[in-house]
Design an enzyme around this catalytic site. Structure first.
Site, PDB file in Angstrom:
ATOM      1  N   ASP A   1      34.214  -6.132  35.244  1.00  0.00           N
ATOM      2  CA  ASP A   1      35.438  -6.007  35.144  1.00  0.00           C
ATOM      3  C   ASP A   1      35.500  -7.699  34.509  1.00  0.00           C
ATOM      4  OD1 ASP A   1      35.826  -4.194  36.434  1.00  0.00           O
ATOM      5  OD2 ASP A   1      36.639  -4.462  38.615  1.00  0.00           O
ATOM      6  N   GLU A   2      34.400  -8.727  35.060  1.00  0.00           N
ATOM      7  CA  GLU A   2      34.763 -10.036  34.434  1.00  0.00           C
ATOM      8  C   GLU A   2      34.666  -9.603  33.465  1.00  0.00           C
ATOM      9  OE1 GLU A   2      33.699 -12.936  38.254  1.00  0.00           O
ATOM     10  OE2 GLU A   2      31.904 -12.325  36.959  1.00  0.00           O
ATOM     11  N   LEU A   3      33.264  -8.915  32.953  1.00  0.00           N
ATOM     12  CA  LEU A   3      32.906  -9.027  31.215  1.00  0.00           C
ATOM     13  C   LEU A   3      34.174  -8.498  30.177  1.00  0.00           C
ATOM     14  CD1 LEU A   3      30.845  -9.072  29.635  1.00  0.00           C
ATOM     15  CD2 LEU A   3      29.732  -7.183  30.166  1.00  0.00           C
TER      16      LEU A   3
END
Length: 796
Positions: free
Chosen positions: A81-83
């Site tokens: 999700d951060e990516l």
């Protein structure tokens, strides 16, 4: 919990904690910290199944994202999700992203194949198609970006060091402030080669060359280029401030260590701390404008004081200083060639290396005015920036004047050189040859050799402490210099004002300074051959064109008479055997020779006397006496400096001593360095009926002066009394009731004017209280446009 993302970050690291938190990422953080890079730390954030708004904001507020792909990276939905957010910021916010492949094949990440793909497949089970598409797209696009693969490096440490350097260069790119210095890249490349970065050994080199060749600029550009490779670094430009050698060395070491170790207020008890603290440390040190061997001995005494791969650069004008410190590798910096100088001028004037169509001839002429000195090229080129052709022609006309040429020459000087200004202009009919003589203690003297072979030597000092050093030098060396260069006069004034103004510090050798076209008189000639002051013809005291410089001299028999230090080539005044200048008993001179009407104490000798050209027994010929030009800045010596003593009432000695009144016959003698402005000032003062009555009667509050109550308020001072003076001369006038006080201050550059402003901002209240000054101009060029400054500085 309170968000920790309210600030911006340099770097946001995205990684699988179980794989690399306590190994690669820990070491990476250390490298980034060493380069003062602010890295986001998520240790205090509580993990959950869904990425938090706090993390999303931290990603947005970061300038660079470092994505560490490891074996189990794809097992974390948090990482994925951060990516996705990172990939979104890359596309929409142009954020920089650097992928790092740690023990994983980049192609497996891009295509989600191999062991990495298997882990990713497990994570995708039970997820929506939309989530899987976002993750796959983010993995493919970020993995395609340029990054680092551990398999391509000999060690993890080398890779991390390179990543930290790359990040630092992206965050803090080398300054482009030096781009207008044409040819600077060649200098930097040569210096980098001389520093031998292919060797692990520490190395010390020198940069040497004449003043104003751009050594400091080259040094700063080199420092800017290399600093990202050094955690401990310093650009040093220290000067001696403390008399005690040992205390000075302690102070230097404390300042140096505080800067290079990034610790405030380091205190040491004894010398030698540099070697003790830095002998295992890799450092970058640039020492600029070094003129003191003790500074080198204290800070970089031996190369073994520093760790391997350290680089030390010493910048100086004195090659002998480098030799004394055993610095064998020296890079010589000279003036740029004519071609490079022309390109440099065009960079400042047009922003490119060549002039646009129609400006070729104008640019050639302007570049020739500046010569091949970088600072002059910058000053002149910047003056023409964004001007049209008509404005260029007008500006070129201004630069052809002597005043602007002097200003260019002065602006070329470095900070220390600007404390000593040597300038002289002779009559336009003289062929002048000028050469710089560089004297001991950094004093610069300009010799002007006229067509008749006689020489004028002028020394101007603006720093009183440095002037004292100059006096010592002159005392020991003047006779040799005078004989060698056939010098016929010298002015050793210190700062344009004060009781020592115009006094010669070399009285012992003054007798050798009276050269005539026929040759120099020697000091051994008998005093019986010396003319008495009474034998000096009155016609010798006259106006001799602009640039006349008059000064009183004391003869060998004790009598006194005025003396021309400079005259035009057509009228050379001969006054023989002057032994010293008049530091005392000046009243005797004026009692015996009432034809003396004043002394020119201007900085450049360029002021001319107003009124008629000759002096008679009754004062100035004619009705219009004009201004009493060249008033003394020493009140005690000025009492009897009036042309017509018989009509002037005695003046209170107390008032002269306490308030530095400029002349005994009153307010008409407020002196300005510009004759045209002086006439206006005199005229405006004469119109004042109260002042006129006071001058006529020689009485009133002037003689009954008791204190500030008798002074007119600042609000009553007519601002028109603040006159504009030509050629960038900096004048400050403080006018009391009608003009009792004149405060004169000369500056030749904006830098020195700024220094004067700083001084006034700190001390003007004290000065006003002591002298009751009603106003002062703080502008650079004497144009009193900013009335707010004048009002601001008036006392309550």
């Amino acid at each position: 919990m309170k968000s920790s993302s309210s600030q911006s970050y340099d770097v946001f690291p995205n990684f699988r904690g179980e794989d690399v938190r306590h190994s690669l990422v820990s070491h990476l953080r250390k490298e980034l910290d060493r380069k003062f890079i602010n890295t986001f730390n998520d240790n205090r954030i509580e993990r959950s199944r869904k990425i938090t708004p706090e993390l999303l904001l931290a990603i947005e507020n970061s300038r660079i994202s470092l994505v560490v792909f490891s074996k189990n990276y794809a097992s974390s939905t948090w990482c994925l999700d951060e990516l996705v957010k990172i990939q979104e910021c890359y596309e929409k916010l142009d954020q920089m992203v650097i992928p790092i492949f740690y023990k994983v094949d980049p192609s497996h990440v891009r295509k989600q194949t191999g062991e990495f793909g298997m882990v990713f497949g497990e994570t995708c089970k039970g997820r929506t198609e939309n989530e899987k598409r976002k993750w796959m797209r983010a993995l493919a696009e970020v993995a395609h970006l340029a990054g680092e693969d551990l398999r391509n490096w000999r060690s993890e440490a080398e890779m991390l060091e390179n990543i930290a350097k790359d990040v630092s260069n992206k965050l803090f790119p080398p300054s482009n402030n030096f781009s207008d210095f044409v040819g600077i890249e060649a200098h930097i490349e040569a210096l980098i080669s001389m520093l031998r970065f292919d060797s692990k050994k520490a190395r010390m080199i020198g940069i040497c060359g004449p003043s104003e060749t751009g050594k400091t600029t080259i040094g700063r550009a080199l420092y800017s280029r290399l600093k990202s490779d050094f955690h401990h670094r310093a650009f040093v430009a220290y000067k001696r401030k403390i008399r005690s050698d040992y205390d000075q060395k302690l102070y230097w070491e404390e300042q140096f260590l505080s800067e290079i170790l990034c610790q405030k207020d380091i205190k040491i008890e004894e010398c030698g701390a540099v070697e003790q603290r830095l002998k295992h440390t890799k450092v970058l040190i640039v020492l600029d404008d070094v003129d003191d061997i003790e500074l080198l001995k204290t800070l970089v005494g031996r190369i073994r004081w520093f760790g391997s791969e350290s680089k030390i650069v010493v910048i100086t004008q004195k090659r002998e200083l480098l030799k004394a410190h055993n610095i064998a590798h020296v890079y010589e910096v000279g003036f740029p060639s004519e071609e490079l100088a022309h390109q440099m001028f065009c960079r400042y004037a047009f922003g490119k290396n060549s002039p646009p169509h129609g400006f070729n001839e104008l640019a050639d002429e302007a570049a020739k005015i500046a010569g091949n000195r970088p600072k002059a090229l910058k000053y002149v080129g910047s003056s023409f920036r964004r001007l049209d052709k008509e404005q260029w022609v007008k500006m070129l006309s201004e630069f052809r004047s002597n005043g602007n040429k002097l200003k260019i020459s002065y602006d070329e000087l470095d900070g220390k050189g600007q404390d000593y200004v040597a300038c002289l202009t002779n009559g336009s009919n003289s062929q002048v040859k000028a050469e710089w003589i560089h004297l001991a203690l950094g004093v610069s003297i300009l010799l002007n050799i006229r067509s008749d072979g006689t020489t004028i030597l002028k020394h101007l000092s603006y720093n009183r402490s440095m002037a004292q050093q100059a006096k010592i030098w002159w005392y020991e060396n003047l006779e040799r210099v005078c004989k060698k260069y056939n010098i016929c006069g010298i002015d050793s004034s210190t700062d344009g004002g004060g009781s020592t103004y115009g006094q010669c510090s070399n009285s012992q050798f003054q007798r050798n300074m009276d050269a005539s076209p026929g040759g120099n008189k020697t000091s051994n000639q008998s005093t019986k051959d010396s003319p008495r002051a009474s034998q000096v013809e009155k016609e010798k005291i006259e106006y001799c064109e602009p640039h006349v410089y008059i000064t009183p001299a004391i003869f060998s028999d004790g009598t006194r008479a005025p003396k021309y230090v400079e005259s035009s080539s057509r009228r050379v005044t001969q006054v023989h055997h002057a032994k010293t200048w008049w530091p005392e008993n000046c009243e005797k001179v004026y009692e015996n020779h009432n034809n003396i009407y004043g002394i020119d104490r201007s900085i450049d000798g360029g002021d001319k006397f107003e009124g008629k050209s000759k002096v008679s027994d009754g004062g100035l010929d004619g009705k219009d006496q004009g201004s009493m030009y060249g008033q003394s800045s020493n009140s005690e010596l000025q009492i009897n400096m009036d042309a017509d003593n018989r009509r002037c009432e005695p003046v209170s000695e107390m008032l002269f001593k306490n308030y530095n009144v400029c002349s005994p016959n009153g307010l008409t003698d407020v002196n300005c360095s510009n004759p045209q402005s002086q006439r206006k000032l005199d005229a405006s003062l004469k119109k004042d009926k109260i002042v006129h009555e006071w001058i006529r009667t020689g009485s009133g509050f002037f003689f009954d002066f008791q204190g500030p109550k008798s002074i007119v308020s600042a609000a009553q001072v007519d601002e028109k009394n603040f006159e504009y003076c030509e050629q960038g001369v900096y004048i400050t006038l403080g006018i009391l009731s009608g003009g009792i006080i004149v405060l004169k201050h000369l500056e030749f550059s904006r830098r020195m004017a700024q220094q004067a402003k700083v001084w006034w901002s700190e001390n003007w209240i004290k000065v006003y209280q002591e002298h009751n000054i009603c106003g002062i101009d703080k502008s650079f060029d004497g144009r009193f446009d900013d009335r707010r400054v004048i009002r601001q500085l008036r006392p309550n």
